[in-house]
Design an enzyme around this catalytic site. Structure first.
Site, PDB file in Angstrom:
ATOM      1  N   LEU A   1       0.870  -1.171   0.000  1.00 41.56           N
ATOM      2  CA  LEU A   1       0.000   0.000   0.000  1.00 41.56           C
ATOM      3  C   LEU A   1       0.907   1.221   0.000  1.00 41.56           C
ATOM      4  CD1 LEU A   1      -2.737  -0.821   2.707  1.00 41.56           C
ATOM      5  CD2 LEU A   1      -2.966  -0.961   0.226  1.00 41.56           C
ATOM      6  N   ASP A   2       0.475   2.297  -0.661  1.00 42.53           N
ATOM      7  CA  ASP A   2       1.251   3.538  -0.644  1.00 42.53           C
ATOM      8  C   ASP A   2       1.440   4.014   0.791  1.00 42.53           C
ATOM      9  OD1 ASP A   2       1.256   3.573  -3.421  1.00 42.53           O
ATOM     10  OD2 ASP A   2      -0.544   4.817  -3.550  1.00 42.53           O
ATOM     11  N   ARG A   3       2.478   4.792   1.015  1.00 44.01           N
ATOM     12  CA  ARG A   3       2.786   5.306   2.353  1.00 44.01           C
ATOM     13  C   ARG A   3       1.553   5.964   3.000  1.00 44.01           C
ATOM     14  NH1 ARG A   3       7.597   8.068   4.612  1.00 44.01           N
ATOM     15  NH2 ARG A   3       8.537   8.073   2.539  1.00 44.01           N
TER      16      ARG A   3
ATOM     17  N   ARG B   1      -6.150   5.932  -7.569  1.00 42.07           N
ATOM     18  CA  ARG B   1      -5.866   7.371  -7.590  1.00 42.07           C
ATOM     19  C   ARG B   1      -5.926   7.922  -9.012  1.00 42.07           C
ATOM     20  NH1 ARG B   1      -0.446   7.486  -4.052  1.00 42.07           N
ATOM     21  NH2 ARG B   1      -0.526   9.719  -4.540  1.00 42.07           N
TER      22      ARG B   1
END
Length: 295
Positions: free
Chosen positions: A135-137, A236
Protein backbone atom coordinates in the site's frame (compact mmCIF):
# COMPACT_ATOMS: atom_id res chain seq x y z
CA UNK A 1 6.38 -24.84 37.26
CA UNK A 2 5.15 -21.24 37.56
CA UNK A 3 7.21 -18.25 36.43
CA UNK A 4 6.88 -14.51 35.92
CA UNK A 5 7.57 -12.70 32.66
CA UNK A 6 7.13 -9.00 31.90
CA UNK A 7 3.71 -9.95 30.47
CA UNK A 8 2.49 -11.68 33.64
CA UNK A 9 2.34 -15.04 35.41
CA UNK A 10 2.70 -18.28 33.43
CA UNK A 11 2.38 -21.92 34.46
CA UNK A 12 4.58 -24.33 32.51
CA UNK A 13 3.64 -27.89 31.48
CA UNK A 14 5.41 -30.68 29.60
CA UNK A 15 3.42 -32.43 26.88
CA UNK A 16 3.04 -36.17 27.52
CA UNK A 17 1.42 -37.20 24.23
CA UNK A 18 0.86 -35.78 20.74
CA UNK A 19 -2.40 -33.80 20.39
CA UNK A 20 -3.90 -30.62 18.89
CA UNK A 21 -3.29 -27.69 21.27
CA UNK A 22 -6.87 -26.88 22.36
CA UNK A 23 -7.69 -30.57 22.79
CA UNK A 24 -4.58 -31.00 24.95
CA UNK A 25 -5.44 -27.93 27.05
CA UNK A 26 -8.98 -29.24 27.63
CA UNK A 27 -7.62 -32.58 28.83
CA UNK A 28 -4.80 -31.22 31.00
CA UNK A 29 -5.85 -27.86 32.46
CA UNK A 30 -8.26 -28.27 35.38
CA UNK A 31 -10.98 -25.76 36.27
CA UNK A 32 -11.12 -23.95 32.92
CA UNK A 33 -13.95 -24.06 30.40
CA UNK A 34 -13.40 -24.49 26.68
CA UNK A 35 -14.47 -20.85 26.12
CA UNK A 36 -12.04 -19.55 28.74
CA UNK A 37 -9.17 -21.52 27.15
CA UNK A 38 -10.15 -20.20 23.69
CA UNK A 39 -10.15 -16.63 25.06
CA UNK A 40 -6.65 -17.15 26.50
CA UNK A 41 -5.46 -18.53 23.15
CA UNK A 42 -6.94 -15.56 21.27
CA UNK A 43 -5.44 -13.22 23.85
CA UNK A 44 -1.93 -14.60 23.17
CA UNK A 45 -1.68 -16.29 26.57
CA UNK A 46 -0.28 -19.64 25.40
CA UNK A 47 3.34 -20.30 24.47
CA UNK A 48 4.72 -23.50 22.98
CA UNK A 49 8.48 -23.88 23.51
CA UNK A 50 8.60 -20.16 24.36
CA UNK A 51 6.78 -18.99 21.21
CA UNK A 52 3.29 -17.44 21.35
CA UNK A 53 0.72 -19.64 19.59
CA UNK A 54 -2.90 -18.66 18.84
CA UNK A 55 -3.82 -21.55 16.53
CA UNK A 56 -6.39 -23.89 18.20
CA UNK A 57 -5.26 -26.96 16.24
CA UNK A 58 -1.52 -26.33 16.59
CA UNK A 59 0.05 -29.83 16.63
CA UNK A 60 1.72 -30.51 19.99
CA UNK A 61 4.38 -33.23 20.15
CA UNK A 62 5.47 -35.23 23.17
CA UNK A 63 8.19 -33.41 25.13
CA UNK A 64 7.17 -29.90 24.08
CA UNK A 65 6.72 -27.22 26.75
CA UNK A 66 3.41 -25.37 27.05
CA UNK A 67 3.27 -22.14 29.07
CA UNK A 68 -0.19 -20.87 30.06
CA UNK A 69 -1.21 -17.45 31.35
CA UNK A 70 -4.42 -17.05 33.34
CA UNK A 71 -5.06 -13.69 31.69
CA UNK A 72 -6.99 -13.06 28.46
CA UNK A 73 -4.62 -10.25 27.40
CA UNK A 74 -0.94 -11.08 26.96
CA UNK A 75 2.04 -10.02 24.86
CA UNK A 76 -0.19 -7.38 23.28
CA UNK A 77 1.55 -5.94 20.26
CA UNK A 78 1.38 -2.15 20.32
CA UNK A 79 2.57 0.24 17.65
CA UNK A 80 1.10 3.60 16.67
CA UNK A 81 1.38 2.79 12.95
CA UNK A 82 0.56 -0.94 12.79
CA UNK A 83 -2.14 -3.14 14.34
CA UNK A 84 -2.02 -6.95 14.12
CA UNK A 85 -5.48 -8.16 13.05
CA UNK A 86 -4.72 -11.89 12.65
CA UNK A 87 -1.70 -14.12 13.03
CA UNK A 88 -0.86 -17.81 12.59
CA UNK A 89 2.34 -19.74 11.96
CA UNK A 90 2.31 -18.92 8.21
CA UNK A 91 1.16 -15.32 7.88
CA UNK A 92 0.08 -12.13 9.61
CA UNK A 93 -2.67 -9.69 8.60
CA UNK A 94 -2.18 -6.10 9.73
CA UNK A 95 -3.95 -2.77 9.49
CA UNK A 96 -1.53 0.05 8.80
CA UNK A 97 -2.05 3.74 9.45
CA UNK A 98 -1.15 6.42 6.89
CA UNK A 99 2.44 7.67 7.03
CA UNK A 100 4.32 4.36 7.02
CA UNK A 101 5.78 2.47 4.04
CA UNK A 102 4.98 -1.19 3.39
CA UNK A 103 8.71 -2.00 3.15
CA UNK A 104 12.05 -0.22 3.36
CA UNK A 105 12.99 2.29 0.67
CA UNK A 106 16.36 3.90 1.22
CA UNK A 107 18.06 4.41 4.54
CA UNK A 108 16.25 3.77 7.84
CA UNK A 109 12.75 4.56 6.58
CA UNK A 110 9.83 3.74 8.85
CA UNK A 111 8.14 0.68 7.37
CA UNK A 112 5.73 -2.12 8.31
CA UNK A 113 8.18 -4.93 7.51
CA UNK A 114 10.73 -3.56 10.00
CA UNK A 115 8.02 -3.14 12.68
CA UNK A 116 6.90 -6.76 12.19
CA UNK A 117 10.48 -8.11 12.13
CA UNK A 118 11.10 -6.39 15.47
CA UNK A 119 7.85 -7.83 16.87
CA UNK A 120 8.75 -11.35 15.71
CA UNK A 121 12.15 -11.00 17.36
CA UNK A 122 10.78 -9.78 20.71
CA UNK A 123 8.09 -12.51 20.73
CA UNK A 124 10.81 -15.12 20.01
CA UNK A 125 9.45 -16.18 16.65
CA UNK A 126 12.07 -17.47 14.26
CA UNK A 127 10.73 -15.76 11.15
CA UNK A 128 10.75 -12.50 9.22
CA UNK A 129 8.00 -10.62 7.40
CA UNK A 130 7.88 -11.29 3.66
CA UNK A 131 6.23 -8.59 1.55
CA UNK A 132 3.44 -9.95 -0.67
CA UNK A 133 1.71 -6.73 -1.80
CA UNK A 134 2.03 -3.03 -0.99
CA UNK A 135 0.00 0.00 0.00
CA UNK A 136 1.25 3.54 -0.64
CA UNK A 137 2.79 5.31 2.35
CA UNK A 138 -0.27 7.53 2.80
CA UNK A 139 -2.91 4.83 2.17
CA UNK A 140 -4.21 3.08 5.30
CA UNK A 141 -5.76 -0.34 5.68
CA UNK A 142 -5.37 -4.11 5.52
CA UNK A 143 -2.27 -5.97 4.34
CA UNK A 144 -1.00 -9.54 4.56
CA UNK A 145 2.64 -10.53 5.13
CA UNK A 146 4.01 -14.06 4.88
CA UNK A 147 6.22 -15.46 7.65
CA UNK A 148 8.33 -17.71 5.42
CA UNK A 149 9.51 -17.94 1.81
CA UNK A 150 7.21 -20.86 0.93
CA UNK A 151 4.07 -18.97 2.02
CA UNK A 152 5.26 -15.82 0.25
CA UNK A 153 5.84 -17.76 -2.99
CA UNK A 154 2.41 -19.45 -2.73
CA UNK A 155 0.69 -16.08 -2.27
CA UNK A 156 2.63 -14.32 -5.04
CA UNK A 157 2.36 -17.16 -7.54
CA UNK A 158 -1.45 -17.31 -7.41
CA UNK A 159 -2.37 -13.89 -5.93
CA UNK A 160 -5.26 -13.17 -8.32
CA UNK A 161 -6.95 -16.52 -7.57
CA UNK A 162 -6.14 -16.57 -3.85
CA UNK A 163 -7.52 -13.06 -3.22
CA UNK A 164 -11.24 -13.21 -4.07
CA UNK A 165 -12.38 -9.83 -2.72
CA UNK A 166 -10.33 -6.70 -2.10
CA UNK A 167 -12.02 -3.35 -1.58
CA UNK A 168 -11.04 0.19 -0.79
CA UNK A 169 -13.04 3.19 0.35
CA UNK A 170 -12.11 6.75 -0.59
CA UNK A 171 -13.34 10.31 -0.22
CA UNK A 172 -13.37 11.89 -3.68
CA UNK A 173 -13.49 15.58 -4.48
CA UNK A 174 -16.84 16.81 -5.76
CA UNK A 175 -20.28 15.24 -6.07
CA UNK A 176 -20.35 12.06 -8.16
CA UNK A 177 -23.32 11.83 -10.55
CA UNK A 178 -23.22 8.09 -11.28
CA UNK A 179 -24.10 5.65 -8.48
CA UNK A 180 -21.81 2.92 -9.81
CA UNK A 181 -19.74 1.95 -12.82
CA UNK A 182 -16.45 0.58 -14.14
CA UNK A 183 -13.31 2.30 -15.38
CA UNK A 184 -10.94 0.38 -17.67
CA UNK A 185 -7.84 1.62 -19.50
CA UNK A 186 -4.08 1.15 -19.74
CA UNK A 187 -1.75 2.54 -17.06
CA UNK A 188 1.90 3.36 -17.62
CA UNK A 189 4.60 5.35 -15.80
CA UNK A 190 6.39 8.21 -17.51
CA UNK A 191 10.04 9.07 -16.96
CA UNK A 192 9.14 11.05 -13.82
CA UNK A 193 7.35 7.97 -12.35
CA UNK A 194 3.93 9.58 -12.71
CA UNK A 195 1.31 7.01 -13.75
CA UNK A 196 -0.90 8.11 -16.61
CA UNK A 197 -3.78 6.42 -18.40
CA UNK A 198 -4.61 5.74 -22.02
CA UNK A 199 -7.88 4.49 -23.60
CA UNK A 200 -5.79 2.44 -26.06
CA UNK A 201 -2.89 0.06 -25.43
CA UNK A 202 0.16 2.24 -24.76
CA UNK A 203 2.48 -0.59 -23.74
CA UNK A 204 1.34 -0.26 -20.13
CA UNK A 205 -0.83 -2.58 -18.03
CA UNK A 206 -4.57 -2.99 -18.46
CA UNK A 207 -6.42 -1.84 -15.31
CA UNK A 208 -10.06 -2.39 -14.31
CA UNK A 209 -11.73 -0.67 -11.34
CA UNK A 210 -15.37 -1.03 -10.24
CA UNK A 211 -16.88 1.78 -8.14
CA UNK A 212 -20.00 2.22 -6.02
CA UNK A 213 -21.01 5.50 -4.33
CA UNK A 214 -21.84 5.01 -0.63
CA UNK A 215 -22.65 8.63 0.28
CA UNK A 216 -22.33 12.13 -1.18
CA UNK A 217 -22.60 15.82 -0.45
CA UNK A 218 -22.25 18.72 -2.86
CA UNK A 219 -18.54 18.87 -1.93
CA UNK A 220 -17.48 15.22 -1.60
CA UNK A 221 -18.35 11.60 -2.45
CA UNK A 222 -17.69 8.50 -0.33
CA UNK A 223 -16.91 5.74 -2.81
CA UNK A 224 -16.19 2.00 -2.53
CA UNK A 225 -13.72 0.59 -5.07
CA UNK A 226 -13.38 -3.08 -5.98
CA UNK A 227 -10.22 -3.93 -7.90
CA UNK A 228 -10.28 -6.41 -10.73
CA UNK A 229 -6.58 -5.69 -11.33
CA UNK A 230 -4.06 -4.31 -8.86
CA UNK A 231 -1.88 -1.77 -10.66
CA UNK A 232 0.31 0.94 -9.17
CA UNK A 233 -1.76 4.01 -8.18
CA UNK A 234 -4.78 2.45 -9.94
CA UNK A 235 -7.56 3.97 -7.80
CA UNK A 236 -5.87 7.37 -7.59
CA UNK A 237 -5.41 7.63 -11.38
CA UNK A 238 -8.87 6.26 -12.21
CA UNK A 239 -10.51 8.68 -9.74
CA UNK A 240 -8.67 11.59 -11.36
CA UNK A 241 -9.76 10.27 -14.78
CA UNK A 242 -13.40 10.59 -13.63
CA UNK A 243 -12.83 14.22 -12.65
CA UNK A 244 -13.15 13.36 -8.94
CA UNK A 245 -9.63 12.80 -7.57
CA UNK A 246 -9.00 11.29 -4.13
CA UNK A 247 -8.96 14.03 -1.51
CA UNK A 248 -5.54 14.81 -0.10
CA UNK A 249 -3.74 13.32 -3.13
CA UNK A 250 -0.75 15.59 -3.77
CA UNK A 251 0.25 13.62 -6.88
CA UNK A 252 -3.01 13.29 -8.83
CA UNK A 253 -5.36 15.54 -6.84
CA UNK A 254 -6.75 19.06 -7.21
CA UNK A 255 -5.74 20.52 -3.84
CA UNK A 256 -8.93 19.43 -2.04
CA UNK A 257 -7.60 18.21 1.33
CA UNK A 258 -10.39 18.29 3.97
CA UNK A 259 -8.77 16.10 6.66
CA UNK A 260 -5.08 16.60 5.82
CA UNK A 261 -4.39 13.06 4.66
CA UNK A 262 -4.81 10.93 1.55
CA UNK A 263 -8.44 9.76 1.86
CA UNK A 264 -7.88 6.18 0.69
CA UNK A 265 -8.32 3.12 2.94
CA UNK A 266 -8.04 -0.61 2.12
CA UNK A 267 -10.98 -1.77 4.23
CA UNK A 268 -11.69 -5.32 3.00
CA UNK A 269 -9.34 -8.22 2.25
CA UNK A 270 -10.64 -11.75 1.56
CA UNK A 271 -8.42 -14.62 0.47
CA UNK A 272 -7.99 -18.38 0.60
CA UNK A 273 -5.27 -19.29 3.10
CA UNK A 274 -2.30 -20.44 0.98
CA UNK A 275 -1.63 -23.44 3.26
CA UNK A 276 -4.93 -24.45 4.90
CA UNK A 277 -7.12 -23.22 1.97
CA UNK A 278 -9.61 -21.82 4.49
CA UNK A 279 -11.52 -18.65 3.62
CA UNK A 280 -9.94 -15.70 5.45
CA UNK A 281 -12.16 -12.60 5.54
CA UNK A 282 -11.13 -9.30 7.12
CA UNK A 283 -12.92 -5.97 7.22
CA UNK A 284 -12.07 -2.75 9.07
CA UNK A 285 -14.47 0.13 9.72
CA UNK A 286 -14.48 3.07 7.32
CA UNK A 287 -12.25 5.69 9.03
CA UNK A 288 -14.28 7.99 11.28
CA UNK A 289 -12.62 11.05 9.67
CA UNK A 290 -14.07 9.97 6.31
CA UNK A 291 -17.56 9.51 7.84
CA UNK A 292 -17.50 12.91 9.52
CA UNK A 293 -17.52 14.66 6.14
CA UNK A 294 -20.95 13.14 5.37
CA UNK A 295 -22.80 13.91 8.61
Amino acid sequence: MTYNSKQGMYTQYTVGEDAPLLEWLMANIQGMSRNKLKDILKGRGVKVNGKVVTQFDYPLLKGMTVSLSRSKKNDTFKNRFVKVVYEDRYLVVVEKNPGILSMAAGHKTLNVKAVLDDYFKTSRQRCTAHVVHRLDRDTSGLMVYAKDMETEMALERDWHNIVYDRRYVAVLSGEMVEDEGTIANWLKDNSAYITYSSPVDNGGKYAVTHFHVLDRTTEHSLVEFKLETGRKNQIRVHSADMGHPVCGDVKYGNGDDPIHRLCLHAYMLCFFHPVTRRRMEFETPIPAQFRMLFK
